[in-house]
Motif scaffolding. Structure first.
Motif, PDB file in Angstrom:
ATOM      1  N   PRO A 140      31.939  50.605  43.923  1.00  0.00           N
ATOM      2  CA  PRO A 140      32.833  51.122  44.219  1.00  0.00           C
ATOM      3  C   PRO A 140      33.214  50.393  45.301  1.00  0.00           C
ATOM      4  O   PRO A 140      34.429  50.708  46.025  1.00  0.00           O
ATOM      5  CB  PRO A 140      32.209  52.370  44.590  1.00  0.00           C
ATOM      6  N   GLY A 141      32.457  49.451  46.501  1.00  0.00           N
ATOM      7  CA  GLY A 141      32.944  48.907  48.077  1.00  0.00           C
ATOM      8  C   GLY A 141      32.502  50.129  49.061  1.00  0.00           C
ATOM      9  O   GLY A 141      32.134  51.819  48.867  1.00  0.00           O
ATOM     10  N   ARG A 142      32.647  49.850  49.808  1.00  0.00           N
ATOM     11  CA  ARG A 142      32.633  50.342  50.809  1.00  0.00           C
ATOM     12  C   ARG A 142      33.813  50.457  52.117  1.00  0.00           C
ATOM     13  O   ARG A 142      34.030  49.264  52.819  1.00  0.00           O
ATOM     14  CB  ARG A 142      31.282  49.548  51.742  1.00  0.00           C
ATOM     15  N   LEU A 143      34.228  51.290  53.176  1.00  0.00           N
ATOM     16  CA  LEU A 143      34.941  51.195  53.804  1.00  0.00           C
ATOM     17  C   LEU A 143      34.450  51.286  55.311  1.00  0.00           C
ATOM     18  O   LEU A 143      33.279  52.028  55.678  1.00  0.00           O
ATOM     19  CB  LEU A 143      35.653  52.489  53.882  1.00  0.00           C
ATOM     20  N   MET A 144      34.636  51.156  56.274  1.00  0.00           N
ATOM     21  CA  MET A 144      34.233  50.745  57.506  1.00  0.00           C
ATOM     22  C   MET A 144      35.084  52.325  58.480  1.00  0.00           C
ATOM     23  O   MET A 144      36.342  50.946  58.597  1.00  0.00           O
ATOM     24  CB  MET A 144      33.407  49.953  58.531  1.00  0.00           C
ATOM     25  N   ALA A 145      34.866  53.104  59.522  1.00  0.00           N
ATOM     26  CA  ALA A 145      35.971  53.982  59.927  1.00  0.00           C
ATOM     27  C   ALA A 145      35.193  54.276  61.416  1.00  0.00           C
ATOM     28  O   ALA A 145      34.280  54.433  61.028  1.00  0.00           O
ATOM     29  CB  ALA A 145      36.737  54.321  59.290  1.00  0.00           C
ATOM     30  N   ALA A 146      35.914  54.778  62.021  1.00  0.00           N
ATOM     31  CA  ALA A 146      35.497  55.648  63.962  1.00  0.00           C
ATOM     32  C   ALA A 146      34.830  56.526  62.987  1.00  0.00           C
ATOM     33  O   ALA A 146      35.561  57.247  62.254  1.00  0.00           O
ATOM     34  CB  ALA A 146      36.514  55.602  64.940  1.00  0.00           C
ATOM     35  N   PRO A 147      33.947  57.055  63.540  1.00  0.00           N
ATOM     36  CA  PRO A 147      33.247  58.442  62.789  1.00  0.00           C
ATOM     37  C   PRO A 147      34.312  60.029  62.496  1.00  0.00           C
ATOM     38  O   PRO A 147      34.079  60.308  61.750  1.00  0.00           O
ATOM     39  CB  PRO A 147      32.714  59.549  64.177  1.00  0.00           C
ATOM     40  N   GLU A 148      35.922  60.006  62.844  1.00  0.00           N
ATOM     41  CA  GLU A 148      36.067  61.030  63.131  1.00  0.00           C
ATOM     42  C   GLU A 148      37.401  60.545  61.528  1.00  0.00           C
ATOM     43  O   GLU A 148      37.466  61.047  60.751  1.00  0.00           O
ATOM     44  CB  GLU A 148      36.805  61.033  64.113  1.00  0.00           C
ATOM     45  N   THR A 149      37.908  58.867  61.486  1.00  0.00           N
ATOM     46  CA  THR A 149      38.415  59.341  60.380  1.00  0.00           C
ATOM     47  C   THR A 149      37.488  59.269  59.327  1.00  0.00           C
ATOM     48  O   THR A 149      38.334  59.533  58.164  1.00  0.00           O
ATOM     49  CB  THR A 149      38.940  57.872  61.082  1.00  0.00           C
TER      50      THR A 149
END
Lengths: 808, 218
Positions: A140-149
């Motif tokens: 399904p894919g992967r997103l990367m974000a800052a911990p709080e986001t």
């Protein structure tokens, strides 16, 4: 000799821990204020740069459409085939789990920089690069974000969301295919990153994609432009703190010299050369400045850590810029803090060392420099202040831009501070002339004699009060104008977003018989006078005629707008380009007369508005899916509920006016929470400066007080008079600070704000704030005077008798 | 000669114009000799002491201390002279308030780089200060402070002691006791003493007495 002399110098501080503490405290607080502001600025800037690094791929050039339009995918393919090493990027904003998130899609195979994610939770062994790549591309894919986001996105999306500290909060990065899907984009990209220089044989960009342009990298440029004004305000406040701090440091160091005047004379007389003493005192001060600087940097860190969440929230809310709420120890602001301590000490010490070198060995050993400061030097200082004020005034009136604004600010503050002792001395002399009773006459004369010793502290107090009045006037003016603006711009009772055109038709049909009016809310990107702008279409309705915030109202504007005879432009564009009502400006391919200018708080860009009918002709493809709904205010909550039940509209799709206003005001209040907190801190620092001066003066007051005591005035009565003296001096200082503060507010609103934000606010005055501040200043002065007065009141008679016994 | 004063002139400018305080003064002092300088107020006694100590410079003339012309020395050299050769006892004591009695007593000897503990202990004991070592100047009486000031100078064993009315703040009996000690200790340390005093009685106890009048030796 060096060791013995150094030992004597150090013995003073050991013997007088109170003086040591006040000196260190004065230096540390001045450093703390400055460091705190620098830390906040540095942290916010680092956040933008961090985001920009990933977005612009470590500062590589970018290819984009000059109008900001999306780029067809085939152009990217053509460039790759021609040998151009470019990587595609898509970017857009999406509402996920009720929050606005910036989504950036990159191609992991061609993009050279990928954000580093933390290890996947629950995995026994770290995944390999290949495994990571496969998971990133999906499905399904992967997103990367800052911990709080990331925490917010998890569960709201089907993709994995990994914690990636390198990405700024409010932003998520994923594979270009996944992000395109989430943003609803097909076969288009937002821009291309040139990951390496194209080969020599590759055809030029102009040949392959004539409509596109290649831009040099500029890290965080867009966000820096948006948030620059906010930082400017903080920096302005930092400079105010710096000025207050310098006065305090100057006072503290000056006192440190005065207290030891007799000792310096004695050890010089006993054979220590002036140069040796000067070197040792300089080393001693450097050590003190370093110690106090370290404490100040620590305190500044605490201040910044306490305020940063508010700053981060402000920047995110007001400008949409990512800023972390966490604080890292950065060399830049640590260095700035120490520089403040050293520079302040250096400036103050230079004068004191010069005086020490010229110290006449044969003069009385009693500390007396301030007490006998001549009225001639006071007049000279006032004249210098007047000159500086004139320079500031010329800069404010005649020049434009930020440099002029800051010159005016600096001139105003420094000039007024230098003139303060002269003004107070004249006031005291007047009171002395009018006095009839001998005690009153002595009181005024004695206060005038004390004035030189308290001058620096009073100057710091005046600067703190003026900054307080100036900033609170600015905030009040902002608040008054902004709430008025909100009432005008958010005049309708309900705002809703249908999402699609079919659904919009459905809702409109349902609503039509139940409400007074349904006003479409449409806008698109356009080119106004050669720069990118937003173009709005305004329906012909009383809501706009009655409420739209026109700065230059004129009769017939709305009819002319409806007939398509011209446009409205926002104040930012008008000021930036010098356009005014009646001028002609180019809007896309149309040359349009400007019918009026309207205020547009919080929008850094250019904006124009045309009648809805004309808008629909010019941009027939822009869907009308958002509406403002007019109905009786009392019916709004029920209608919101009915819309939710009937059409399952989510909270993100529908807001009533009250909620919108509350949200906007909350963001606004947070913007100034930071300066408000710093205001209080600055006033506190000024009170500490006053305490320092009074404590030191108290030790030298005996020769003046003892004769009065001997003549029959009780110690308690003398102590009360000391309190009264401090309160009166603070009152006089506060009275002087009011016009200075108002002038400061005028410079902030009319010069600095126009240069930074692009619009000018009408200045409003708040006399009740002045009364409150004056009361606060009196309290601060009384608090500062309480300890020295108490000590004086409890002074044993034997101490007072010594004055006569030792023939001082 | 430890001190030679040759044709020294000194004037001060006041509200009523220039006033000549010393007018071509000549004076000698041998090593180990004690000399009392008397005269009415304004006769130039204290001014002469400040010139000899290098705290001020004469307008004309020559002051030689231990073979060095004081008024030809720069600031550092004059400071070195005060540190190593000359000892000053001030009328107002000028103790260092942040140092206790023991540290005050040792201070000038440490500055001169010749702290001699047995001699310091002897001076401290003979001045009756042994039990006051931990006290600070503000905790002492006027007489005690004066004894500390004298002890500070003697502990450094200067070749020339300059004392400006060292007993001016004391009653007669206390003044006699302090002077006895000063003379005894300066004799033991081999120092010359130039003392300014208003008291003819005290002046008579020194080897020599010089009376100043209108800036000259009367």
């Amino acid at each position: 000799m060096w060791r013995a002399t150094a030992g004597v110098l150090a013995s003073h501080w050991r013997r007088h821990p109170g003086q040591t503490a006040t000196l260190l405290l004065g230096l540390a607080l001045a450093t703390a204020l400055w460091t705190g502001v620098q830390a906040i600025n540095a942290e916010a800037r680092a956040s933008y740069d961090r985001a920009a690094d990933v977005v612009t791929q470590n500062g590589r050039p970018v290819i984009r459409d000059p109008s900001g339009a999306d780029i067809p995918l085939e152009i990217y393919v053509a460039l790759r085939r021609a040998g151009w090493p470019v990587a595609p990027v898509v970017e857009g904003r999406a509402d996920i789990a009720g929050r606005d998130v910036t989504l950036i899609g990159i191609d992991p195979l061609s993009a050279p920089v990928l954000p580093a994610a933390e290890p996947t939770e629950g995995s026994a062994t770290p995944e390999t690069d290949t495994e990571g790549l496969i998971a990133f591309i999906g499905p399904p894919g992967r997103l990367m974000a800052a911990p709080e986001t990331a925490a917010r996105l998890r569960g709201a999306l089907s993709q994995d969301v990994l914690n990636t500290p390198d990405i700024a909060p409010g932003t998520a990065i994923g594979d270009i295919g996944i992000v395109s899907q989430l943003l609803g984009l097909q076969n288009v990209i937002t821009r291309m990153i040139v990951v390496a220089d194209p080969p020599a044989h590759a055809p030029p960009l102009a040949q392959l994609a004539p409509g596109l342009e290649q831009l040099a990298p500029e890290a965080g440029a867009d966000m820096a432009g948006l948030t620059g004004s906010f930082h400017l305000n903080l920096t302005a406040f930092g400079l105010l703190s710096f000025t207050v701090g310098l006065f305090i440091v100057h006072g503290a160091i000056g006192l440190a010299f005065e207290q030891r005047r007799g000792m310096f004379r004695t050890i010089r007389a006993l054979g220590v050369p002036a140069r040796t003493l000067g070197v040792l005192v300089a080393i001693e001060l450097a050590i003190i400045a370093t110690l106090a600087g370290a404490v100040g940097v620590g305190l500044g860190y605490v201040i910044a850590a306490a305020l940063l969440p508010d700053v981060a929230a402000t920047l995110r809310g007001l400008y949409g810029a990512p800023a972390s709420g966490a604080l890292a120890l950065r060399p830049s602001w640590v260095a700035a803090g120490f520089a403040m301590a050293w520079l302040g000490t250096g400036i103050a010490a230079a004068q004191a060392l010069w005086r020490m070198a010229r110290l006449p060995l044969l003069e009385s050993a009693q500390p007396r420099a301030w007490a006998l400061a001549s009225s001639a030097s006071q007049t000279r200082q006032a004249l210098a202040g007047l000159g500086i004020l004139c320079v500031g005034a010329f800069a404010g009136w005649l020049a434009d831009g930020l440099v002029a604004g800051f010159t005016a600010l600096g001139g105003l503050l420094l000039g007024a501070a230098l003139g303060l002792p002269w003004v107070l001395a004249r006031g005291l002399a007047f009171a002395e002339r009018r006095a009839r009773a001998p005690l009153t006459e002595w009181f005024w004369a004695d206060t005038r004699q004390q004035l030189p010793g308290l001058s620096l502290a009073l100057m710091a107090l005046m600067l703190a009060l003026a900054a307080n009045i100036g900033v609170s006037t600015m905030v009040g003016s902002f608040r008054g104008t902004f709430t008025g603006w909100l009432d005008q711009r958010l005049a309708a009772e309900i705002y809703l977003d249908a999402g699609t055109e079919d659904r919009a038709d459905e809702i409109r049909t349902w609503l039509d018989p139940q409400v007074d009016a349904i006003l479409p809310q449409v806008w698109t990107e356009a080119e106004l006078g050669g720069e990118p702008a937003t173009l709005r279409g305004l329906p012909n309705h009383a809501t706009y005629r009655d409420n739209w915030p026109l700065l230059t109202p004129a009769s017939g504007v709305w009819n002319a707008l409806e007939r398509g005879e011209g446009i409205l432009i926002n104040e930012q564009f008008a000021r930036r380009t010098g356009t005014s009502t009646g001028d002609v400006v180019r809007l896309d391919d149309w040359t349009a007369p400007v019918l009026a200018v309207y205020s547009d708080y919080g929008n850094p860009g250019a904006e124009a508005a045309v009648g809805l009918r004309l808008f629909s002709q010019l941009h027939p493809n822009v869907p009308q899916v958002r509406f403002a709904v007019r109905l009786p205010v009392a019916d709004a909550p029920k209608m919101v509920e009915a819309l939710q039940n009937e059409f399952a509209l989510g909270a993100d799709q529908m807001r009533d006016q009250a909620a919108l206003k509350a949200l906007s005001l909350e963001i606004f209040e947070r913007t100034f929470a930071v300066t408000g907190a710093l205001n209080v801190l600055t006033l506190g620092v000024a009170a500490v400066a006053m305490l320092t001066s009074l404590l030191t003066l108290a030790t030298q007051r005996l020769p003046q007080v003892a004769p009065i005591w001997a003549m029959g005035l009780g110690r308690t009565q003398i102590a009360r008079l000391e309190l009264l003296r401090s309160a009166l001096l603070a009152l006089g200082t506060a009275v002087c600070a009011i016009p200075v503060g108002l002038a400061l507010a005028w410079v902030l609103l009319a010069v600095v704000n126009v240069a930074a934000f692009g619009w000018r606010l009408p200045m409003q005055v708040f006399p009740s704030d002045w009364v409150g501040l004056t009361a606060l200043a009196l309290l601060a002065a009384l608090a500062a005077a309480a300890l020295p007065a108490r000590r004086l009141g409890r002074r044993p008679p034997a101490d007072l008798l010594k004055v006569f016994a030792n023939d001082r | 000669m430890i001190l030679t004063i040759d044709g020294v002139r000194k004037s001060f400018t006041g509200p009523e114009g220039s006033v000549r305080v010393l007018d071509g003064l000549h004076l000698d002092l041998a090593a180990g000799e004690t000399l009392a300088l008397t005269g009415e107020s304004g006769s130039g006694k204290s001014t002469l002491l400040t010139l000899v100590a290098g705290l001020d410079a004469p307008d004309e003339g020559r002051i030689m201390v231990s073979g060095q012309q004081v008024n030809a020395l720069d600031d550092s050299a004059r400071a070195a002279l005060r540190r190593t050769t000359v000892g000053l006892v001030f009328q107002q004591f000028n103790l260092i308030p942040s140092l206790n009695v023991a540290a005050n007593l040792a201070f000038q000897a440490r500055l001169a780089g010749r702290l001699d503990m047995p001699w310091l202990e002897e001076v401290t004991g003979r001045l009756g200060l042994s039990d006051l070592g931990n006290r600070y100047p503000e905790q002492l009486s006027g007489g005690q402070q004066q004894r500390v000031a004298i002890g500070r100078t003697l502990a450094a064993r200067p070749a020339l002691i300059l004392a400006d009315e060292p007993t001016g703040n004391l009653d007669e009996a206390a003044a006699d006791r302090v002077l006895d000690l000063m003379l005894e200790l300066s004799r033991d340390s081999g120092a010359a003493l130039l003392m300014v005093t208003h008291s003819k009685r005290l002046a008579g106890r020194l080897d020599r007495r010089v009376h100043l009048s209108r800036g000259r030796v009367a």
